[in-house]
Design an enzyme around this catalytic site. Structure first.
Site, short mmCIF file in Angstrom:
data_model
loop_
_atom_site.label_atom_id
_atom_site.label_comp_id
_atom_site.label_asym_id
_atom_site.label_seq_id
_atom_site.Cartn_x
_atom_site.Cartn_y
_atom_site.Cartn_z
CG HIS A 12 -1.92 -1.21 1.10
ND1 HIS A 12 -2.80 -1.43 0.07
CD2 HIS A 12 -2.04 -2.28 1.92
CE1 HIS A 12 -3.43 -2.57 0.27
NE2 HIS A 12 -2.99 -3.10 1.38
NE ARG B 29 -2.94 12.26 1.05
CZ ARG B 29 -3.54 11.08 1.10
NH1 ARG B 29 -4.56 10.90 1.91
NH2 ARG B 29 -3.12 10.08 0.35
C1 MV4 Z 1 -10.14 -3.27 -2.90
C2 MV4 Z 1 -9.41 -4.15 -3.72
C3 MV4 Z 1 -10.14 -5.10 -4.43
N1 MV4 Z 1 -11.46 -5.16 -4.31
N2 MV4 Z 1 -11.48 -3.36 -2.83
C4 MV4 Z 1 -6.42 -1.13 -0.84
C5 MV4 Z 1 -6.29 0.27 -0.34
C6 MV4 Z 1 -7.67 0.78 -0.17
N3 MV4 Z 1 -7.76 2.10 -0.73
C7 MV4 Z 1 -8.55 -0.18 -0.88
N4 MV4 Z 1 -7.70 -1.23 -1.40
C8 MV4 Z 1 -8.20 -2.20 -2.19
N5 MV4 Z 1 -9.54 -2.32 -2.17
C9 MV4 Z 1 -12.12 -4.30 -3.52
N6 MV4 Z 1 -13.44 -4.41 -3.40
C10 MV4 Z 1 -8.04 -4.03 -3.77
C11 MV4 Z 1 -7.41 -3.05 -3.00
C12 MV4 Z 1 -6.00 -3.04 -3.10
C13 MV4 Z 1 -5.32 -1.94 -3.62
C14 MV4 Z 1 -5.99 -0.80 -4.04
C15 MV4 Z 1 -5.30 0.27 -4.55
C16 MV4 Z 1 -3.92 0.21 -4.66
C17 MV4 Z 1 -3.24 -0.89 -4.25
C18 MV4 Z 1 -3.93 -1.98 -3.71
C19 MV4 Z 1 -3.23 -3.09 -3.31
C20 MV4 Z 1 -3.89 -4.16 -2.79
C21 MV4 Z 1 -5.27 -4.12 -2.68
#
Ligand code: MV4
Length: 495
Positions: free
Chosen positions: A234, A291
């Site tokens: 992340h 932000r």
């Molecule tokens: C998710 C997802 C897959 N499906 N939601 C990670 C950070 C937060 N902003 C939400 N995230 C995610 N939510 C659903 N329904 C995968 C991620 C996620 C991710 C998102 C953005 C950037 C990197 C990531 C790395 C792993 C998982």
């Protein structure tokens, strides 16, 4: 109109904001911890005040001390940067209560978006596509039925979370109860709130976000997208604008949705809507960051908008100086985050004195840095010490520029992420734009090389440049025939 701005931050972003103030003729005040007596932002500001010992909790997170300095110094506005107090609604409220202009959104917007369940509900009501899932916090006795309704695999998320904190993947019904318990305990420990909700898990998706600007008069525009899928645990490492996964029609659609969302939240100042983009090009709202973001320069490079300067104008009550149709992106920008970490040793933090520093310059190169030769990097703060941003007419030119700039960059005295970025800029997968948020974790191994082998990738890059009269960025979809690792080139788009 305010005249003197206190920057409640440190490092490269403090310097970035001080520069914007300087250009607008505003006086500047820095705050610093005992570990930052010799920091660049302290030298750059007109005045600087010590606010406490090195730990953030005793310095950069101390609302009372920062407001005291603002009063003592005669500052009449505060820019929070990113991290630290940037998304703390109590800080924004305290500034307002003391008659100081908070350069950012209202405390109400911050609260609305800080609570992910409320944010989701607000977005659904505004007609913004969200990931299929629950529209409220869930009780233990509701979880089973809700999981069946949404379908596996799914994600349990903490309502007070965000940025990936307190997330749990559940692949089958038998795991549900255990994961729920862990998610609740984690959320309670981290945020003091164990409200959780569920979403369908979108696998192999990309992280694409839209930058918006809203003024106090109800005008909102978007500045296009940033692709942020290259991240580790992340933490983003590379960002670019535009995204190879977004074509003109999709950009217009996502932008329209983002503007609609910001208007629904009565949002003022700079903000970012995060979306997941699935393998079919569907996009879903994830969360809103209230932000200025680390990666804002890639948007500045392609749109020509100085986002930080515009934040100052917005906070002083000015109307946006552009209509949506005035915003036109040109070329391609890429940002590499330079961190004091050892990429071949699991990104282990690396402190110490910067013994030598030679920063890249030349056409299309921009460095946002918080360091100088002789500065001591302490381990108290985030490891990001600088950002290297390049602009090119095309994505291929941007990649070649980034390789050139990375080769010019010399940082002596500690380990940095530069070798990782060099390897990435030489990766054929990166050149194709064939990555998703799991790419680093699943399909990229950081290897040690004395001098990265450049010949093959140089030939590929050169071939890409040859093709850029009619540039085609490639979107790679995973083969649907279950044959494992086969990646298919399935669509291109023309700029
Ligand atoms: C998710 C997802 C897959 N499906 N939601 C990670 C950070 C937060 N902003 C939400 N995230 C995610 N939510 C659903 N329904 C995968 C991620 C996620 C991710 C998102 C953005 C950037 C990197 C990531 C790395 C792993 C998982």
């Amino acid at each position: 109109m305010f005249k003197k701005v206190l920057v409640a931050n440190r490092g490269e972003i403090a310097v970035r904001i001080l520069r914007a103030c300087e250009e607008r003729g505003l006086a500047t005040v820095a705050v610093y911890s005992e570990a930052d007596r010799n920091a660049l932002h302290v030298r750059y500001a007109n005045e600087a005040y010590l606010i406490g010992p090195p730990p953030s909790k005793e310095s950069y997170l101390r609302i009372d001390k920062i407001i005291d300095v603002a009063k003592k110094s005669g500052a009449d506005a505060i820019h929070p940067g990113y991290g630290f107090l940037a998304e703390n609604d109590e800080f924004a409220q305290a500034c307002n209560d003391e008659g100081l202009t908070f350069i950012g959104p209202t405390p109400e917007s911050m609260r609305l978006m800080g609570d992910k369940v409320t944010a989701r509900r607000t977005m659904m009501a505004a007609g913004v596509p969200v990931v299929p899932g629950s529209d409220q916090g869930l009780r233990d006795d509701e979880i089973q039925a809700e999981a069946e309704r949404i379908g596996y695999p799914l994600l349990i998320k903490a309502s007070a979370g965000g940025g990936g904190k307190g997330m749990r993947v559940v692949r089958k019904a038998e795991e549900l109860e255990g994961s729920l318990g862990m998610a609740r305990r984690e959320a309670m420990g981290a945020f003091g709130d164990d409200t959780v909700y569920m979403e369908k898990l979108i696998e192999r998706s990309r992280h694409v976000e839209i930058q918006i600007l809203g003024d106090m008069h109800g005008n909102v525009i978007h500045l296009g997208e940033r692709e942020c899928s290259i991240q580790r645990r992340h933490q983003k490492l590379i960002e670019e604008s535009p995204s190879v996964a977004v074509n003109d029609a999709m950009r217009a659609q996502m932008g329209e949705v983002a503007v609609k969302a910001a208007k629904a939240a009565k949002y003022v100042n700079a903000g970012t809507l995060e979306f997941l983009v699935d393998q079919n090009g569907n996009f879903y709202f994830l969360e809103m960051n209230t932000r200025l973001q680390v990666e804002h320069p890639v948007t500045e490079m392609v749109t020509g908008v100085d986002i930080v300067k515009e934040m100052l104008a917005i906070a002083s009550g000015r109307r946006l100086r552009w209509r949506q149709e005035d915003i036109r992106a040109k070329g391609w920008a890429i940002e590499c985050r330079i961190t004091a970490e050892d990429p071949i040793n699991n990104f282990m933090p690396s402190g110490g004195k910067i013994t030598t520093l030679q920063e890249p310059t030349g056409p299309g190169v921009r460095v946002e840095s918080g360091i100088y030769e002789g500065f001591e990097i302490s381990l108290f703060y985030d490891p990001m010490i600088a950002k290297l941003i390049v602009w090119g007419e095309t994505r291929a030119e941007a990649i070649l520029r980034m390789r050139r700039a990375l080769n010019e960059y010399r940082i002596g005295g500690l380990k940095t992420s530069i070798p990782f970025h060099q390897q990435m800029m030489n990766s054929t997968q990166f050149m194709w734009g064939a990555f998703d948020t799991n790419f680093l974790q699943d399909r990229f191994a950081v290897t040690y090389t004395e001098r990265p082998e450049m010949e093959l990738s140089a030939a590929i890059a050169a071939a890409m440049v040859e093709h850029t009269g009619e540039q085609r960025a490639t979107v790679i979809h995973r083969s649907s025939d279950q044959s494992g690792s086969a990646w298919k080139r399935s669509s291109g788009w023309k700029r």
